[in-house]
Design an enzyme around this catalytic site. Sequence first.
Site, PDB file in Angstrom:
ATOM      1  N   ASP A 136       0.822  -1.200   0.000  1.00 41.05           N
ATOM      2  CA  ASP A 136       0.000   0.000   0.000  1.00 41.05           C
ATOM      3  C   ASP A 136       0.863   1.260   0.000  1.00 41.05           C
ATOM      4  O   ASP A 136       1.976   1.269   0.519  1.00 41.05           O
ATOM      5  CB  ASP A 136      -1.016   0.001   1.146  1.00 41.05           C
ATOM      6  CG  ASP A 136      -0.371  -0.212   2.494  1.00 41.05           C
ATOM      7  OD1 ASP A 136      -0.450  -1.338   3.009  1.00 41.05           O
ATOM      8  OD2 ASP A 136       0.227   0.744   3.034  1.00 41.05           O
ATOM      9  N   ASP A 179       0.965   5.390   0.698  1.00 37.41           N
ATOM     10  CA  ASP A 179       0.342   6.539   1.346  1.00 37.41           C
ATOM     11  C   ASP A 179       0.975   7.818   0.812  1.00 37.41           C
ATOM     12  O   ASP A 179       2.175   7.870   0.555  1.00 37.41           O
ATOM     13  CB  ASP A 179       0.550   6.471   2.862  1.00 37.41           C
ATOM     14  CG  ASP A 179      -0.127   5.249   3.474  1.00 37.41           C
ATOM     15  OD1 ASP A 179      -1.129   4.793   2.896  1.00 37.41           O
ATOM     16  OD2 ASP A 179       0.358   4.756   4.503  1.00 37.41           O
ATOM     17  N   ASP A 181       5.624   7.775  13.961  1.00 35.81           N
ATOM     18  CA  ASP A 181       6.134   6.972  15.077  1.00 35.81           C
ATOM     19  C   ASP A 181       7.643   6.726  15.024  1.00 35.81           C
ATOM     20  O   ASP A 181       8.384   7.191  15.886  1.00 35.81           O
ATOM     21  CB  ASP A 181       5.331   5.670  15.233  1.00 35.81           C
ATOM     22  CG  ASP A 181       5.117   4.913  13.926  1.00 35.81           C
ATOM     23  OD1 ASP A 181       5.681   5.332  12.895  1.00 35.81           O
ATOM     24  OD2 ASP A 181       4.393   3.891  13.940  1.00 35.81           O
TER      25      ASP A 181
HETATM   26  P1  ATP Z   1       3.060  -1.530   6.877  1.00 34.86           P
HETATM   27  O1  ATP Z   1       4.214  -2.016   6.147  1.00 34.86           O
HETATM   28  O2  ATP Z   1       2.544  -2.530   7.798  1.00 34.86           O
HETATM   29  O3  ATP Z   1       1.984  -0.913   6.043  1.00 34.86           O
HETATM   30  P2  ATP Z   1       3.437   1.155   7.756  1.00 34.86           P
HETATM   31  O4  ATP Z   1       4.570   1.793   8.494  1.00 34.86           O
HETATM   32  O5  ATP Z   1       3.193   1.600   6.371  1.00 34.86           O
HETATM   33  O6  ATP Z   1       3.669  -0.388   7.825  1.00 34.86           O
HETATM   34  P3  ATP Z   1       0.780   1.982   8.278  1.00 34.86           P
HETATM   35  O7  ATP Z   1      -0.147   1.565   9.355  1.00 34.86           O
HETATM   36  O8  ATP Z   1       0.433   1.712   6.867  1.00 34.86           O
HETATM   37  O9  ATP Z   1       2.166   1.317   8.641  1.00 34.86           O
HETATM   38  O10 ATP Z   1       1.021   3.522   8.508  1.00 34.86           O
HETATM   39  C1  ATP Z   1       1.571   4.384   7.524  1.00 34.86           C
HETATM   40  C2  ATP Z   1       2.439   5.447   8.169  1.00 34.86           C
HETATM   41  O11 ATP Z   1       1.651   6.262   9.045  1.00 34.86           O
HETATM   42  C3  ATP Z   1       3.560   4.918   9.041  1.00 34.86           C
HETATM   43  O12 ATP Z   1       4.703   4.598   8.280  1.00 34.86           O
HETATM   44  C4  ATP Z   1       3.803   6.078   9.980  1.00 34.86           C
HETATM   45  O13 ATP Z   1       4.557   7.087   9.362  1.00 34.86           O
HETATM   46  C5  ATP Z   1       2.403   6.618  10.197  1.00 34.86           C
HETATM   47  N1  ATP Z   1       1.771   5.988  11.369  1.00 34.86           N
HETATM   48  C6  ATP Z   1       0.972   4.899  11.369  1.00 34.86           C
HETATM   49  N2  ATP Z   1       0.548   4.608  12.592  1.00 34.86           N
HETATM   50  C7  ATP Z   1       1.083   5.523  13.405  1.00 34.86           C
HETATM   51  C8  ATP Z   1       0.997   5.767  14.807  1.00 34.86           C
HETATM   52  N3  ATP Z   1       0.286   4.979  15.599  1.00 34.86           N
HETATM   53  N4  ATP Z   1       1.674   6.836  15.295  1.00 34.86           N
HETATM   54  C9  ATP Z   1       2.386   7.642  14.488  1.00 34.86           C
HETATM   55  N5  ATP Z   1       2.498   7.460  13.176  1.00 34.86           N
HETATM   56  C10 ATP Z   1       1.864   6.424  12.626  1.00 34.86           C
HETATM   57 MG    MG Z   2       1.545   1.045   5.120  1.00 37.16          MG
END
Ligand code: ATP
Ligand code: MG
Length: 455
Positions: free
Chosen positions: A66, A68, A147
Amino acid sequence: MNLKARNENDATSALRIIPREQHVISRKNISKAALRVLYRLNEAGYAAYLVGGAVRDLLLGGHPKDFDVATNATPEDVKKLFRNCRLIGRRFRLAHVVYGSEIIEVATFRGTGEEGVANDGDRHVVDGRIVRDNVWGTIEEDAVRRDFRVNALYYDISDFSVRDYVGGVQDVQDRVLHLIGDPETRYREDPVRMLRAVRLAAKLNFRIDAAASAPFDDLGPLLADAAPARLFDESLKLFLAGHGLKSFRMLEQCGLLRFMFPATARALKRGDDALRSLIEQGLSSTDERVAEGKSVTPAFLFAVLLWGEVRDLAHAWMAKGVDSNEAWSRASMNVVAEQCQRVAIPRRFTFTMEEIWSLQPRFEQVQRKRVFRLMTHPRFRAAFDFLLLRAGESPAIRELGQWWDHAQKLPHETLAAALSGSAAVAEAPPQASASQAAAKPRKRRRRRKSKPDAS
Ligand code: ATP
Ligand code: MG
């Protein structure tokens, strides 16, 4: 306020810009949908970046599932630019731009809100916990409220550079997770970040920086206040995304398992090696299925995680003279009810879990009629796979597994004939004194098998 102007004026001395020729991110590995969103925003005069996990994973040479996007356009601005756009979320408002089955999440840069102000317009903090976060800000502010440093990298579509405000690129190289800011404050804002640390470490094969793991013991109990629906989502990402076994081991080591799955942690603490092996094998075969692109079901996973407590409770009640069916159904209900206070497992899954558990004692009933009835049960396959995982519980259970494995491979008539008389023992696999395990209940119930089975 003009967000674009604010953005350009805020420069951070820590900013490091890595130009295209010095990093490995290629547009080839970014989905067409994400590129379209980025270009469209950019052409309309907004800043547009790929952000978060996708940038991190692309730097690691992975293929993100995915993408963002972060921008200085507000959700309403985004909505005006894309017909295929819907605005979602209240706690965290954002725009979803939809292309077929792919959804690109477009979030406006978040500000940090003013220091010391608990309720600043649309940023709402209760007891240090962020419950709403809709204050727009600059890219620098947006970076520091993420985070982990590795999650705060921005890929700039205007020149294909990577912007690093917090040292995330170095951490990707060092394969380490550092929280941005003071760990205790950041976990109090959102305790689920502790689980995210474990999940990302397991998924990426990174270590968690000591300062980021130090508060786990003290702050783990805060997970009790996390929304159970969110913990359900998080548990799927932990256990059903291809790195379940590693996530499980790390959660246990970090002492966080008990806050998410108290019954599992309790049963394991009783030193139950067979249960540990059941869970580890269950998770590792799930990981294999994910790697092969096969489907996996949350019901089986949760049935595996909670089995120890269900079984022990059921046995305890039976020892007190409660009827077997009643004991199993009470045990299932109790364990599910306790678990759902932490992790909101939807009813359709708990229903299947209860079926998988309640079919287990039925494998011990190997009279002809019951065997065929069980084999045609819609949950037979899952329950049988589950029985195989239980092999470590006792030699009798292992043999029972072998017996059922063998029985399924026999032609219907052969099995029917075998089950009609003493041939049952002869037809059992050679090493399967399965019949021992199987013969016991057989003997007990023989009286009831009076007339020939039509099935
Ligand atoms: P994955 O590979 O599982 O998708 P991800 O890091 O992309 O990991 P997501 O849940 O898709 O996780 O979140 C996208 C982004 O949003 C993260 O990389 C981070 O920058 C931010 N983020 C997500 N959750 C949090 C949180 N609880 N607190 C702060 N920032 C967050
Ligand atoms: Mg993600």
